[in-house]
Design an enzyme around this catalytic site. Structure first.
Site, PDB file in Angstrom:
ATOM      1  CE  LYS A 206      -2.934   2.466   3.162  1.00  0.00           C
ATOM      2  NZ  LYS A 206      -4.103   2.594   3.868  1.00  0.00           N
ATOM      3  CE  LYS A 208      -1.987   7.049   4.080  1.00  0.00           C
ATOM      4  NZ  LYS A 208      -3.259   7.070   4.449  1.00  0.00           N
ATOM      5  CG  ASP A 237      -5.469   5.975   1.964  1.00  0.00           C
ATOM      6  OD1 ASP A 237      -6.314   6.809   1.596  1.00  0.00           O
ATOM      7  OD2 ASP A 237      -5.205   5.611   3.095  1.00  0.00           O
ATOM      8  CG  ASP A 309      -8.620   1.074  13.321  1.00  0.00           C
ATOM      9  OD1 ASP A 309      -8.613   0.873  14.603  1.00  0.00           O
ATOM     10  OD2 ASP A 309      -7.753   1.865  13.038  1.00  0.00           O
ATOM     11  CG  HIS A 336      -7.650   2.562   9.178  1.00  0.00           C
ATOM     12  ND1 HIS A 336      -7.432   3.037  10.482  1.00  0.00           N
ATOM     13  CD2 HIS A 336      -6.974   3.696   8.386  1.00  0.00           C
ATOM     14  CE1 HIS A 336      -7.049   4.396  10.647  1.00  0.00           C
ATOM     15  NE2 HIS A 336      -6.707   4.825   9.448  1.00  0.00           N
ATOM     16  CG  ASN A 338      -3.907   6.138  12.366  1.00  0.00           C
ATOM     17  OD1 ASN A 338      -3.349   6.663  11.767  1.00  0.00           O
ATOM     18  ND2 ASN A 338      -5.132   6.026  12.666  1.00  0.00           N
TER      19      ASN A 338
HETATM   20  O1  GKR Z   1      -0.182   7.515   9.473  1.00  0.00           O
HETATM   21  O2  GKR Z   1      -0.344   9.413   8.016  1.00  0.00           O
HETATM   22  C1  GKR Z   1      -0.833   8.117   8.481  1.00  0.00           C
HETATM   23  C2  GKR Z   1      -1.993   7.742   7.960  1.00  0.00           C
HETATM   24  O3  GKR Z   1      -2.334   8.626   6.975  1.00  0.00           O
HETATM   25  C3  GKR Z   1      -3.057   7.402   8.876  1.00  0.00           C
HETATM   26  O4  GKR Z   1      -3.241   8.525   9.748  1.00  0.00           O
HETATM   27  C4  GKR Z   1      -4.433   7.105   8.336  1.00  0.00           C
HETATM   28  O5  GKR Z   1      -5.532   7.217   8.990  1.00  0.00           O
HETATM   29  O6  GKR Z   1      -3.412   5.099   7.655  1.00  0.00           O
HETATM   30  C5  GKR Z   1      -4.437   5.633   7.500  1.00  0.00           C
HETATM   31  C6  GKR Z   1      -5.282   5.581   6.260  1.00  0.00           C
HETATM   32  O7  GKR Z   1      -5.354   4.723   5.890  1.00  0.00           O
HETATM   33  O8  GKR Z   1      -6.043   6.541   5.833  1.00  0.00           O
HETATM   34 MG    MG Z   2      -6.922   5.164   4.171  1.00  0.00          MG
END
Ligand code: GKR
Ligand code: MG
Length: 438
Positions: A206, A208, A237, A309, A336, A338
């Protein structure tokens, strides 16, 4: 047959201990800004009248912690098996969250869901201990022996987080070295993915997104596809920061390369439009995040996969209910995450093992963390999977020394809630969060 030995009630809650902690977190870029050098988590411990202790971990936030601490007064004296009355008592005390209370950030800011999740997981840990069953059995029994997770890639400047901040530990090797390295372009993402997959054995990836221009992030997905081939499913994402036209344009380019697109745009109606136009699976942890939003989600068909989650959906049992509802309406459920430690991971693994169907590897930030709070050190991944603990309850126990140290980190770092915008401004003065950016 005589049942006279059945106790009249289960263990009663005597004490509730809430300990905020701060864990080292590298500077990870995301749509909301940049991760601070420490991520906040909160550890809850419930002790029964006969001295059995159950634990849980949730995202840390001063306001939620204060409520959580007062939750002790609400649930003290209650039977740990009585999760329904416990939920009712907590609802009466704190009120039911409205869906809008989750806020615009990629993560959830509601109160009751966190409180109930913390209390429920700690009670389930105790119930498992008194019945000598792992939590997965309390959820109906395991459907798999090991739970698959995905490599979760992040754009980042060089930096290790914690006291090292943007500095590097020059002695780091292997994944520890890669975890600190900068990854800001497609080549950097391929290197990060290779190091993470080599170390943890992940078989899905995945990315980000929502950080750079969508073309750059699309190029990264194409580079990952070229590097890993068709056998490794990819997803991206952008946390809802793309305009619908952007999502349509880049969704078409991404379509041949991804298993699903996660939260390209904001809101159920916009997600439904994009899904229809692109004809690819969409996933969400942003537009459908509560039970009250499910009827509209199913009517509009805003997503194919709900990224549950247990911290945000009110616990493990609630997540099992969500799975059943999703199946009824032809939707899939995945997970999901964090930044988190091993207590959360253990709970995620029990839930992941109990889910009747698992079509996608679950999200986890765990590779990005280096601290740990459980006895025996960090949980290990075998071929990208975590084996389901067999011991009673969650199967993990608090390392008291680590708890003291990580609580001290919390006191020293001075953070009281996650604020990625402020961190981002330290490297890019004037940067502000935009709910829709590209
Ligand atoms: O850790 O910055 C991060 C993510 O963006 C997280 O806060 C998100 O809640 O991983 C998460 C997501 O899938 O949106
Ligand atoms: Mg997400």
């Amino acid at each position: 047959m005589m049942f006279s030995n059945i106790p009249k009630h289960g263990p009663r809650i005597r004490e509730v201990i809430v300990t905020p902690i701060a864990i080292t977190d590298p500077p990870l870029l995301n749509a909301a800004g940049l991760h601070a050098p420490y991520a906040l988590r909160t550890i809850m411990e419930i002790v029964t009248d006969d001295g059995i202790s159950g634990i849980s971990e949730i995202p840390g936030n001063l306001a939620i912690n204060e409520a959580l601490a007062s939750a002790g007064d609400v649930i003290r004296g209650m039977d740990v098996f009585h999760l329904n009355p416990i939920r009712r008592a907590l609802e009466q005390r704190y009120g039911i969250d409205a869906a809008g209370d989750r806020g615009l950030a990629p993560w959830d800011q509601r109160k009751l869901v966190h409180i109930f999740s913390a209390v429920e997981v700690a009670c389930m840990d105790i119930i498992g201990k008194v019945t000598s069953r792992p939590v997965v059995d309390l959820l109906g029994g395991k459907m798999r022996d090991a739970v698959p997770f995905a490599a979760y890639l992040f754009y980042k400047p060089a930096g290790a987080g914690g006291t090292l901040g943007f500095n590097l530990d020059n002695n780091a090797q292997g994944w520890d070295a890669s975890r600190q390295s900068a990854a800001l372009d497609p080549n950097g993402m391929v290197n990060q993915a290779k190091a993470m997959c080599k170390h943890f054995g992940f078989k899905s990836i995945k990315l980000k997104g929502g950080v750079f221009e969508p073309q750059q992030e699309t190029d990264a997905i194409i580079a990952l596809h070229e590097a890993f081939g068709d056998q490794v499913p990819l997803r991206i994402d952008p946390n809802g920061v793309w305009h619908p036209e952007t999502a349509l344009h880049f969704g078409r380019l991404l379509k041949p390369h991804i298993e699903y697109l996660e939260d390209p745009v904001r809101g159920q109606a916009a997600m439904a439009d994009i899904r229809k136009a692109l004809d690819i699976p969409l996933a969400t942890n942003m537009c459908t995040t509560s039970f009250e939003e499910l009827p509209t989600a199913f009517r509009l068909h805003s997503e194919d996969i709900i990224l549950s989650d247990h911290h945000f959906w009110g616990g493990l049992q609630a997540s099992m209910h969500l799975a059943a509802i999703c199946k009824t309406f032809g939707r899939e459920l995945s997970m999901h995450s964090n930044s988190h430690l091993g207590i959360s991971l253990a709970a995620m693994v029990h839930l992941g093992a109990a889910l009747p169907d698992l079509h996608h590897a679950l999200d986890t930030h765990y590779p990005w963390q280096s601290d740990e709070i459980i006895q025996g050190g960090r949980l290990s991944f075998e071929d990208g999977c975590v084996a389901v603990p067999k011991e009673p309850g969650l199967g993990v126990e608090i390392d008291r020394e680590a708890l003291v140290q990580l609580h001290q980190n919390y006191l020293d770092c001075g953070l009281t809630k996650r604020d990625d915008e402020i961190e981002m401004q330290k490297i890019e003065p004037g940067w502000t969060f935009k709910a829709v950016r590209f």
